[in-house]
Scaffold this motif. Structure first.
Motif, PDB file in Angstrom:
ATOM      1  N   PRO A  76       4.099   8.431  -2.915  1.00 11.59           N
ATOM      2  CA  PRO A  76       3.898   8.429  -1.521  1.00 11.59           C
ATOM      3  C   PRO A  76       4.992   8.558  -0.609  1.00 11.59           C
ATOM      4  O   PRO A  76       5.173   9.592   0.376  1.00 11.59           O
ATOM      5  N   GLN A 100       0.864  -1.065  -0.014  1.00 12.68           N
ATOM      6  CA  GLN A 100       0.069   0.061   0.051  1.00 12.68           C
ATOM      7  C   GLN A 100       0.744   1.275  -0.019  1.00 12.68           C
ATOM      8  O   GLN A 100       0.469   2.425  -0.369  1.00 12.68           O
ATOM      9  N   ARG A 135       1.368   2.664  -3.341  1.00 16.88           N
ATOM     10  CA  ARG A 135       0.171   2.725  -4.116  1.00 16.88           C
ATOM     11  C   ARG A 135      -0.552   4.232  -3.805  1.00 16.88           C
ATOM     12  O   ARG A 135      -1.453   4.312  -2.749  1.00 16.88           O
ATOM     13  N   PRO A 136      -0.472   5.259  -4.463  1.00 16.26           N
ATOM     14  CA  PRO A 136      -0.912   6.646  -4.075  1.00 16.26           C
ATOM     15  C   PRO A 136      -2.457   6.430  -4.339  1.00 16.26           C
ATOM     16  O   PRO A 136      -2.940   5.778  -5.037  1.00 16.26           O
ATOM     17  N   ASP A 137      -3.271   7.527  -3.872  1.00 14.77           N
ATOM     18  CA  ASP A 137      -4.552   7.767  -4.162  1.00 14.77           C
ATOM     19  C   ASP A 137      -5.100   7.707  -5.522  1.00 14.77           C
ATOM     20  O   ASP A 137      -6.151   7.411  -5.909  1.00 14.77           O
ATOM     21  N   THR A 138      -4.211   8.257  -6.415  1.00 11.41           N
ATOM     22  CA  THR A 138      -4.457   8.558  -7.853  1.00 11.41           C
ATOM     23  C   THR A 138      -4.382   7.097  -8.405  1.00 11.41           C
ATOM     24  O   THR A 138      -4.805   7.244  -9.641  1.00 11.41           O
ATOM     25  N   GLY A 139      -3.834   5.960  -7.872  1.00  9.32           N
ATOM     26  CA  GLY A 139      -3.812   4.660  -8.511  1.00  9.32           C
ATOM     27  C   GLY A 139      -2.479   4.607  -9.191  1.00  9.32           C
ATOM     28  O   GLY A 139      -1.629   5.425  -9.223  1.00  9.32           O
ATOM     29  N   SER A 162      -7.050  10.142   6.815  1.00  9.39           N
ATOM     30  CA  SER A 162      -7.444   8.877   5.771  1.00  9.39           C
ATOM     31  C   SER A 162      -6.553   8.879   4.806  1.00  9.39           C
ATOM     32  O   SER A 162      -6.797   8.504   3.663  1.00  9.39           O
ATOM     33  N   ASP A 163      -5.242   9.185   5.181  1.00 11.08           N
ATOM     34  CA  ASP A 163      -4.035   9.188   4.247  1.00 11.08           C
ATOM     35  C   ASP A 163      -3.459   7.995   4.267  1.00 11.08           C
ATOM     36  O   ASP A 163      -2.418   7.611   4.919  1.00 11.08           O
ATOM     37  N   TYR A 164      -3.961   6.845   3.710  1.00 12.82           N
ATOM     38  CA  TYR A 164      -3.430   5.479   4.162  1.00 12.82           C
ATOM     39  C   TYR A 164      -2.019   4.963   3.419  1.00 12.82           C
ATOM     40  O   TYR A 164      -1.301   4.540   4.008  1.00 12.82           O
ATOM     41  N   PRO A 165      -1.896   5.807   2.336  1.00 10.75           N
ATOM     42  CA  PRO A 165      -0.579   5.236   1.828  1.00 10.75           C
ATOM     43  C   PRO A 165       0.546   6.194   2.299  1.00 10.75           C
ATOM     44  O   PRO A 165       1.626   5.554   2.844  1.00 10.75           O
TER      45      PRO A 165
END
Length: 292
Positions: A62, A49, A52-56, A260-263
């Motif tokens: 990250p 994870q 894997r940035p939020d953008t995909g 909620s910034d999981y990466p």
């Protein structure tokens, strides 16, 4: 003839023992599978994870974002200096207390030594909670001060600062240094101490020339362990409510739960794990050489 008789026995013994490695491998599969399922697999997910940035997609973005963040650099610096300062305090205080327990005869010395073993099982937040009762804003110390002087508030307001976190960590982790020291002192030849004392050596010189060299391996092992534990401490920082004190574990909590910034949380977690594993390897080396 004797040689001819012994040789078949060796061959038969080898043939009887040959299935043992296969049997050992079969018995090792279940615990290894459980370890991989409950530990290695979640850890692999965290590492995955973190790329894997939020953008995909998969990228190092990250890591670049976290390393460029002032919050991460500040949390890293706070984590390191608190851990180093707490370890130094534990080494000094633990050495002095272990000296008193081991070499100064007083009633209840054995009971105190046993209590140290029990203390190691206490959760860290319990010690922090006790300090809050004593030095908190409405704690006993401030209450006694306001009761005597009539002031609106007491002078003890340090628990919500980095110094409060440092005091709590030293209080909690000092027994982790004392335990190996007491074990090392119990193996020290007391005849050497008596001989040095009979020759006129004073206590500070005896400690410096005889006791301290024998205690160095235990000090190194205990200090390495405390350093690893302080780097990963979360409960003490959380329970003191120290303002502006953000360590790597609390930064992981903030990014994952609050932002909620999981990466980003996974990146900080990976960095924390790498530092901890490196220091744990150092601890194992030092412990092996110290015989602890």
């Amino acid at each position: 003839m004797a040689e001819a008789v012994r040789r078949p026995q060796a061959v038969r013994g080898w043939s009887r023992g040959s299935p043992r490695p296969l049997g050992a491998l079969v018995w090792a599969i279940p615990p290894v599978a459980l370890l991989a399922l409950f530990f290695l697999y979640p850890l692999a997910l965290v590492v995955q994870q973190s790329f894997r940035p939020d953008t995909g997609g998969t990228s190092l973005k990250p890591y670049a974002d976290v390393f460029a963040s002032a919050a991460f650099r500040e949390a890293l610096w706070t984590t390191v200096w608190l851990a180093v300062a707490a370890t130094a305090g534990c080494l000094v205080l633990g050495f002095l207390l272990a000296l008193v327990i081991a070499f100064v005869p007083f009633p209840g010395a054995k009971a105190v030594a046993r209590f140290i073993d029990v203390f190691l099982s206490f959760p860290s937040f319990l010690i922090t909670l006790a300090l809050l009762f004593v030095y908190g804003t409405v704690g006993m110390a401030n209450g006694a001060w306001t009761g005597v002087t009539g002031a609106a508030e007491g002078p003890f307001q340090f628990l919500t600062t980095p110094w409060g976190v440092l005091l709590a960590e030293i209080t909690y982790f000092t027994p982790f240094v004392m335990r190996p020291l007491l074990a090392a002192f119990s193996q020290l030849d007391t005849a050497r101490l008596e001989t040095a004392s009979s020759l006129g050596a004073r206590a500070p010189r005896i400690v410096r020339r005889i006791v301290l060299p024998e205690a160095l391996p235990a000090l190194a092992a205990g200090g390495s362990l405390v350093l690893v534990l302080c780097l990963n401490e979360f409960g003490i920082v959380l329970f003191t409510g120290a303002k502006g004190v953000t360590t790597l574990p609390t930064l992981v909590y903030g990014k994952a739960i609050l932002e909620s910034d999981y990466p980003g949380a996974c990146v900080v977690a990976v960095v924390n794990v790498l530092i901890s594993v490196g220091l744990y390897g150092l601890y194992r080396v030092v412990s092996r050489r110290a015989g602890a």
